[in-house]
Design an enzyme around this catalytic site. Structure first.
Site, PDB file in Angstrom:
ATOM      1  N   VAL A  99       0.857  -1.182   0.000  1.00 44.16           N
ATOM      2  CA  VAL A  99       0.000   0.000   0.000  1.00 44.16           C
ATOM      3  C   VAL A  99       0.895   1.234   0.000  1.00 44.16           C
ATOM      4  CG1 VAL A  99      -1.844   1.267   1.173  1.00 44.16           C
ATOM      5  CG2 VAL A  99      -1.742  -1.242   1.340  1.00 44.16           C
ATOM      6  N   CYS A 100       0.548   2.199  -0.810  1.00 43.83           N
ATOM      7  CA  CYS A 100       1.252   3.481  -0.854  1.00 43.83           C
ATOM      8  C   CYS A 100       2.744   3.239  -1.114  1.00 43.83           C
ATOM      9  CB  CYS A 100       0.982   4.245   0.437  1.00 43.83           C
ATOM     10  SG  CYS A 100       1.339   6.013   0.365  1.00 43.83           S
ATOM     11  N   THR A 101       3.625   3.886  -0.351  1.00 40.29           N
ATOM     12  CA  THR A 101       5.059   3.764  -0.610  1.00 40.29           C
ATOM     13  C   THR A 101       5.637   2.438  -0.135  1.00 40.29           C
ATOM     14  OG1 THR A 101       5.518   4.988   1.436  1.00 40.29           O
ATOM     15  CG2 THR A 101       5.478   6.243  -0.632  1.00 40.29           C
ATOM     16  N   THR A 119       2.071   3.361  -6.638  1.00 41.47           N
ATOM     17  CA  THR A 119       2.381   3.862  -5.306  1.00 41.47           C
ATOM     18  C   THR A 119       1.691   5.213  -5.163  1.00 41.47           C
ATOM     19  OG1 THR A 119       4.184   4.237  -3.715  1.00 41.47           O
ATOM     20  CG2 THR A 119       4.539   5.049  -5.948  1.00 41.47           C
TER      21      THR A 119
END
Length: 205
Positions: A99-101, A119
């Site tokens: 998830v995300c970075t 990302t």
């Protein structure tokens, strides 16, 4: 079904808790928060902590691996025990997700080389530095690797993964149970729709 969620200093809470809430409804789900050390791990706001109930050594494998992002991701871009653990769990996982970075952490291990991934919009171009193929979709599947865009996209990722592993009926039941019916008050959730002055404010150092 063993589901391991990595946590580390200065992770973003919703990156981990969003998928946790969805995936906890999977049949026979056995979820565990895993850290380099046991005990409370502070999210990036320093006001919230989640307890790492197991160490890397105690969780050598999992069916689903979830890697959240957050400001602490920047300290995890060099080879480390965290990378070693991710590679070890990935060698037997059915699904490796981010998830995300968190996708940047995974990319830094070499596991996303030549794979499509996403990302947070502000860091999307950095995926190419580690050999991944940046894709601006909200959830990206490439073989067993599943990456989600920024923060709230982790819920979408987990619901999509639930549909693939346990069927769309269960995924829809979970969505209804958690009343996931996004109706944001502003069209500011993506660079393409956010007012220019809001975007500029976030891009200004």
């Amino acid at each position: 079904m063993k589901i391991a969620i990595l946590i580390f200093d200065r992770f973003t809470a919703l990156d981990a808790v969003g998928p946790y809430e969805v995936l906890s409804w999977l049949p026979n789900a056995d979820l565990v928060f895993v850290g380099e050390r046991k005990g409370p791990v502070r999210a990036h706001t320093d006001r919230l902590a989640i307890s790492a109930d197991a160490t890397f050594d105690e969780v050598p494998e999992a069916d689903i691996l979830v890697i959240p992002g957050g400001p602490g991701q920047q300290a995890l871009m060099e080879d480390s025990p965290t990378h070693e653990w991710i590679r070890a769990v990935d060698s037997t996982s059915t699904w490796t997700t981010t998830v995300c970075t968190g996708s940047l952490i995974l990319a830094a291990t070499g596991l996303l080389k030549d794979r499509k991934a996403t990302t947070h919009w502000h860091r999307l171009d950095q995926l190419a530095t580690y050999g991944a193929i940046p894709t601006s979709e909200r959830v990206v599947f490439d073989d067993k690797y599943v990456t989600a865009a920024g923060v709230s996209a982790g819920i979408d990722m987990a619901l999509t993964l639930t549909a693939k592993t346990a069927g769309e009926t269960l995924a829809q039941k979970i969505q209804l149970l958690i009343e996931y019916d996004p109706q944001p008050p502003f069209k500011a959730g993506h660079p393409k729709t956010a007012p220019q002055e809001i975007l500029n404010a976030l891009l200004t150092p």
